[in-house]
Design an enzyme around this catalytic site. Structure first.
Site, mmCIF file in Angstrom:
data_model
loop_
_atom_site.group_PDB
_atom_site.id
_atom_site.type_symbol
_atom_site.label_atom_id
_atom_site.label_comp_id
_atom_site.label_asym_id
_atom_site.label_seq_id
_atom_site.Cartn_x
_atom_site.Cartn_y
_atom_site.Cartn_z
ATOM 1 N N ILE A 107 12.861 -11.370 27.842
ATOM 2 C CA ILE A 107 12.563 -10.988 26.452
ATOM 3 C C ILE A 107 11.173 -11.474 26.048
ATOM 4 O O ILE A 107 10.369 -10.718 25.498
ATOM 5 C CB ILE A 107 13.644 -11.533 25.491
ATOM 6 N N ASP A 118 6.453 -22.324 28.937
ATOM 7 C CA ASP A 118 7.697 -22.098 29.667
ATOM 8 C C ASP A 118 7.754 -23.145 30.773
ATOM 9 O O ASP A 118 6.707 -23.525 31.315
ATOM 10 C CB ASP A 118 7.714 -20.671 30.261
ATOM 11 N N ARG A 145 18.489 -18.459 19.861
ATOM 12 C CA ARG A 145 19.750 -19.115 19.498
ATOM 13 C C ARG A 145 19.485 -20.045 18.315
ATOM 14 O O ARG A 145 18.458 -20.732 18.278
ATOM 15 C CB ARG A 145 20.326 -19.933 20.662
ATOM 16 N N GLU A 183 26.048 -20.090 12.661
ATOM 17 C CA GLU A 183 26.326 -18.665 12.423
ATOM 18 C C GLU A 183 27.773 -18.259 12.698
ATOM 19 O O GLU A 183 28.231 -17.224 12.197
ATOM 20 C CB GLU A 183 25.376 -17.778 13.233
ATOM 21 N N HIS A 221 22.162 -11.643 13.749
ATOM 22 C CA HIS A 221 22.269 -11.488 15.207
ATOM 23 C C HIS A 221 22.328 -9.998 15.592
ATOM 24 O O HIS A 221 23.230 -9.585 16.316
ATOM 25 C CB HIS A 221 23.503 -12.235 15.731
HETATM 26 P P1 NAI Z 1 15.528 -15.309 30.555
HETATM 27 O O1 NAI Z 1 16.431 -16.193 31.338
HETATM 28 O O2 NAI Z 1 14.983 -14.084 31.209
HETATM 29 O O3 NAI Z 1 14.293 -16.146 29.995
HETATM 30 C C1 NAI Z 1 14.405 -17.424 29.441
HETATM 31 C C2 NAI Z 1 13.100 -18.148 29.714
HETATM 32 O O4 NAI Z 1 13.164 -19.408 29.051
HETATM 33 C C3 NAI Z 1 12.855 -18.424 31.199
HETATM 34 O O5 NAI Z 1 11.562 -18.003 31.574
HETATM 35 C C4 NAI Z 1 13.015 -19.932 31.313
HETATM 36 O O6 NAI Z 1 12.198 -20.521 32.322
HETATM 37 C C5 NAI Z 1 12.587 -20.378 29.918
HETATM 38 N N1 NAI Z 1 13.015 -21.731 29.596
HETATM 39 C C6 NAI Z 1 14.142 -22.384 29.992
HETATM 40 N N2 NAI Z 1 14.132 -23.644 29.531
HETATM 41 C C7 NAI Z 1 12.990 -23.775 28.808
HETATM 42 C C8 NAI Z 1 12.415 -24.844 28.081
HETATM 43 N N3 NAI Z 1 12.996 -26.055 28.028
HETATM 44 N N4 NAI Z 1 11.239 -24.626 27.454
HETATM 45 C C9 NAI Z 1 10.590 -23.424 27.551
HETATM 46 N N5 NAI Z 1 11.097 -22.376 28.231
HETATM 47 C C10 NAI Z 1 12.273 -22.552 28.855
HETATM 48 O O7 NAI Z 1 16.340 -14.926 29.244
HETATM 49 P P2 NAI Z 1 16.082 -13.711 28.251
HETATM 50 O O8 NAI Z 1 16.874 -12.548 28.668
HETATM 51 O O9 NAI Z 1 14.636 -13.553 28.031
HETATM 52 O O10 NAI Z 1 16.792 -14.258 26.919
HETATM 53 C C11 NAI Z 1 16.267 -15.381 26.219
HETATM 54 C C12 NAI Z 1 17.261 -15.806 25.157
HETATM 55 O O11 NAI Z 1 17.353 -14.781 24.165
HETATM 56 C C13 NAI Z 1 18.715 -15.949 25.660
HETATM 57 O O12 NAI Z 1 18.937 -17.234 26.205
HETATM 58 C C14 NAI Z 1 19.509 -15.735 24.399
HETATM 59 O O13 NAI Z 1 19.725 -16.996 23.813
HETATM 60 C C15 NAI Z 1 18.597 -14.916 23.500
HETATM 61 N N6 NAI Z 1 19.123 -13.575 23.204
HETATM 62 C C16 NAI Z 1 19.275 -13.193 21.885
HETATM 63 C C17 NAI Z 1 19.754 -11.945 21.565
HETATM 64 C C18 NAI Z 1 19.893 -11.488 20.142
HETATM 65 O O14 NAI Z 1 20.525 -10.438 19.884
HETATM 66 N N7 NAI Z 1 19.347 -12.177 19.159
HETATM 67 C C19 NAI Z 1 20.158 -11.016 22.622
HETATM 68 C C20 NAI Z 1 19.915 -11.482 23.967
HETATM 69 C C21 NAI Z 1 19.432 -12.725 24.235
#
Ligand code: NAI
Length: 329
Positions: free
Chosen positions: A155, A174, A234, A263, A295
């Site tokens: 994302i 990241d 989140r 939430e 959300h």
């Molecule tokens: P992803 O796994 O592809 O990317 C997450 C990134 O965060 C990774 O590059 C990871 O290295 C990084 N990361 C992990 N720990 C970290 C830290 N301590 N500091 C900085 N970066 C860190 O996940 P994706 O698909 O991009 O989703 C991200 C988040 O979006 C999900 O965990 C979920 O909580 C949220 N989400 C929200 C939605 C909504 O409708 N509002 C829908 C889908 C996801």
């Protein structure tokens, strides 16, 4: 397979019933969330299908196992709401939908930014009431502004592309830096540097012990005055109390959130005829420069389709004992 489907909404049922014709699983839809009070509903099922606010902690897992649950399948990417260790200890498999249209969330993030900035929600209401004044509607150009992106996974990296297209300068933080993004001109910086120098900060990292309250009193203090803070990841990434204080002191100039720390009791429900007791959401709602959506960033036709099909494939893989890259335990 008999699957108990929790936190079900009419649109979930519509998508699952349509696509399940090709799979033939038996779904029973429960509107209620899964929690200690509703665990008994899982009796007689082989699997449960849950969403972001169905919380399965260590204590609930043995009850699920006793009720015959063999699989927990999440209709979302984040899995902070399920105790994976406890699932493993109770021989319950867990699968998720790791990616479903990162564009849907990245585009909603942009919608929050543009609405907060150009105040289109206010303009819409004004004009409908015959008020064509521009007073207090002034925004700022996004072109040339610095956007700090925390978490550049699926994302976050999509969001980087979107904002680059608008002529913003992107800095990112990241724990795993992406060479592809570096090649595209994205600068990785320290978290502190990102906080200090960004005009807009957008959160796209998962909720973990390390990222909980990544936005707190200390991080807010070093941010630019009037910073725009956006969270579509989140809720608990932001310490709500600290954000409220920073809004009152005008440190935060704009706050856009699609997720909220508490939430579970609010989002996805129509509470318009209810007395809302959550003081924090009421306080947040009282600020003119706060925009809250419940959300809905994921909520596009494309994402719903992907969530449904991947979940059905996850169940099929479990039933047929096929290797599944979406398995978490
Ligand atoms: P992803 O796994 O592809 O990317 C997450 C990134 O965060 C990774 O590059 C990871 O290295 C990084 N990361 C992990 N720990 C970290 C830290 N301590 N500091 C900085 N970066 C860190 O996940 P994706 O698909 O991009 O989703 C991200 C988040 O979006 C999900 O965990 C979920 O909580 C949220 N989400 C929200 C939605 C909504 O409708 N509002 C829908 C889908 C996801």
């Amino acid at each position: 397979m008999r699957i108990a489907f929790f936190s079900s909404k009419p649109y979930d049922e519509e998508y699952f019933e349509t696509h399940n014709k090709a799979y033939g699983f038996e779904f029973v839809y429960f509107e209620t969330a899964l929690n200690p009070k509703t665990t008994h509903l899982t009796k007689g099922f082989d699997a449960i299908c849950i969403f972001v606010n169905d919380v399965i902690d260590r204590n609930m897992m043995p009850h699920l196992s006793k009720n015959g649950i063999l699989l927990i399948t999440l209709r979302c990417a984040g899995f902070n709401n399920v105790d994976l260790e406890a699932a493993k200890a109770n021989q319950i498999s867990v699968a998720r939908v790791p990616a479903y249209s990162p564009e849907s969330i990245a585009e909603h993030t942009l919608a929050l930014i543009l609405t907060l900035n150009r105040k289109t929600h206010k303009a819409y209401n004004r004009v409908r009431e015959g008020n064509f004044s521009l007073n207090k509607l002034m925004g700022f150009n996004l072109h040339g502004k610095q956007v700090g992106v925390i978490g550049t996974g699926k994302i976050g990296s999509t969001f980087c592309k979107v904002m680059t297209g608008l002529g913003c300068k992107i800095v990112a933080f990241d724990v795993n830096e992406s060479q592809t993004l570096i090649n595209q001109g994205i600068d990785y910086v320290s978290l502190n540097n990102l906080f200090e120098t960004s005009d807009i900060i957008s959160l796209h990292c998962p909720l973990t012990d390390k990222t909980k309250h990544i936005i707190d009193k200390d991080s807010l203090e070093v941010m630019k005055d009037g910073v725009m803070l956006i969270n579509t990841s989140r809720g608990a990434l932001i310490n709500t109390q600290a954000a409220i204080h920073a809004l009152m002191s005008k440190k935060i100039g704009y706050l856009g959130i699609d997720v909220y720390e508490q939430e579970e009791d609010l989002f996805f429900k129509d509470l318009s005829e209810t007395v809302i007791e959550d003081e924090d959401i009421l306080r947040l709602n009282s600020f003119p420069n706060v925009l809250i959506t419940s959300h809905q960033a994921y909520f596009t036709k494309e994402a719903m389709e992907e969530i449904t099909l991947t979940t059905l494939e996850n169940i099929k893989a479990f039933e047929q004992r096929l290797p599944n890259p979406n398995s978490l335990s």
